[in-house]
Design an enzyme around this catalytic site. Structure first.
Site, PDB file in Angstrom:
ATOM      1  N   HIS A 271     -27.492  -8.349 -29.134  1.00 44.63           N
ATOM      2  CA  HIS A 271     -26.630  -8.505 -27.739  1.00 44.63           C
ATOM      3  C   HIS A 271     -27.307  -8.169 -26.529  1.00 44.63           C
ATOM      4  O   HIS A 271     -28.485  -7.362 -26.566  1.00 44.63           O
ATOM      5  CB  HIS A 271     -25.438  -7.523 -27.887  1.00 44.63           C
ATOM      6  CG  HIS A 271     -24.368  -7.940 -28.894  1.00 44.63           C
ATOM      7  ND1 HIS A 271     -23.249  -7.084 -29.079  1.00 44.63           N
ATOM      8  CD2 HIS A 271     -24.431  -8.827 -29.956  1.00 44.63           C
ATOM      9  CE1 HIS A 271     -22.523  -7.772 -29.932  1.00 44.63           C
ATOM     10  NE2 HIS A 271     -23.452  -8.814 -30.474  1.00 44.63           N
TER      11      HIS A 271
ATOM     12  N   GLU B 103     -27.143  -6.307 -24.035  1.00 45.24           N
ATOM     13  CA  GLU B 103     -27.169  -4.993 -23.597  1.00 45.24           C
ATOM     14  C   GLU B 103     -28.135  -4.337 -24.391  1.00 45.24           C
ATOM     15  O   GLU B 103     -29.097  -3.580 -23.764  1.00 45.24           O
ATOM     16  CB  GLU B 103     -25.795  -4.054 -23.721  1.00 45.24           C
ATOM     17  CG  GLU B 103     -24.651  -4.674 -23.192  1.00 45.24           C
ATOM     18  CD  GLU B 103     -23.805  -5.580 -24.187  1.00 45.24           C
ATOM     19  OE1 GLU B 103     -24.579  -6.675 -24.603  1.00 45.24           O
ATOM     20  OE2 GLU B 103     -22.717  -5.207 -24.418  1.00 45.24           O
TER      21      GLU B 103
ATOM     22  N   CYS C 294     -19.551  -4.400 -26.499  1.00 47.99           N
ATOM     23  CA  CYS C 294     -18.729  -4.136 -28.026  1.00 47.99           C
ATOM     24  C   CYS C 294     -19.122  -2.665 -28.361  1.00 47.99           C
ATOM     25  O   CYS C 294     -19.726  -1.817 -27.509  1.00 47.99           O
ATOM     26  CB  CYS C 294     -19.566  -5.127 -28.991  1.00 47.99           C
ATOM     27  SG  CYS C 294     -21.021  -4.422 -29.376  1.00 47.99           S
TER      28      CYS C 294
ATOM     29  N   CYS D   2     -22.940  -1.569 -29.001  1.00 50.47           N
ATOM     30  CA  CYS D   2     -23.564  -1.558 -27.739  1.00 50.47           C
ATOM     31  C   CYS D   2     -23.117  -0.441 -26.761  1.00 50.47           C
ATOM     32  O   CYS D   2     -23.846   0.164 -26.149  1.00 50.47           O
ATOM     33  CB  CYS D   2     -23.500  -2.826 -26.798  1.00 50.47           C
ATOM     34  SG  CYS D   2     -24.418  -4.303 -27.922  1.00 50.47           S
TER      35      CYS D   2
END
Length: 180
Positions: A84, A86, A112, A115
């Site tokens: 992801h 992040e 999410c 993260c």
């Protein structure tokens, strides 16, 4: 007296713009997400990231269609292979992750739960997001963790931006950049 231009980007617009621009590097045909980590004290960008495959994986040989959800074959679910935005921004930071303490994360999608844990662990203290993550039950868990950890959550401009609107805007930006 100075004659400076009036219609320049604010710092917040600039940092969200960097996150949006970063999202355009994603090869994912369904979800392009970008992130920008900033020290707002001096308006310094610390790191950026976008959602993509891990280093060493060839994205030309990867099945981006993610059919595993329908077939039940876990190895065909792209989410298990994609890092992801992040997380990539955190991992891309070249200094000591302790330097991320007190920073702000500008992100094109709300984080999410996985993260969110990393955001909290490195000490990011503010999350500014553009769009809401589609899995609302997981959003509530992320919000709960962020609030309990004292992380400020800000919806950028408080406008509901659809995926279609984001896709159209992204395509326009890409067209402009390719013309230059």
């Amino acid at each position: 007296m100075s004659g400076k231009r009036d219609n320049y980007l604010s710092w917040e617009e600039y940092f969200m713009g960097i996150a949006i621009l970063s999202s355009l590097r994603s090869k994912d045909p369904h979800n392009q997400v970008g992130a920008c980590i900033v020290k707002e004290i001096n308006n310094k960008i610390l790191s950026i990231g976008y959602n993509g495959l891990t280093i060493g994986m060839n994205d030309d040989e990867f099945d981006w269609l993610s059919t595993g959800e329908e077939t039940g074959v876990l190895k065909n679910i792209k989410d298990y292979y994609v890092v992801h935005a992040e997380r990539n921004a955190i991992l891309n930071y070249c200094g000591d992750t302790k330097d991320l303490n007190g920073s702000t994360l500008y992100i094109t999608w709300f984080p999410c739960t996985e993260c969110t844990k990393e955001i909290i662990q490195v000490g990011i203290k503010k999350v500014v997001y553009l769009r809401m993550y589609s899995k609302l039950e997981l959003v509530e868990i992320s919000k709960y963790m962020l609030k309990k950890a004292g992380v400020k959550i800000i919806h950028y401009n408080n406008k509901k931006i659809t995926k279609k609107e984001m896709d159209i805007s992204s395509l326009k930006i890409q067209e402009i950049l390719k013309k230059i």
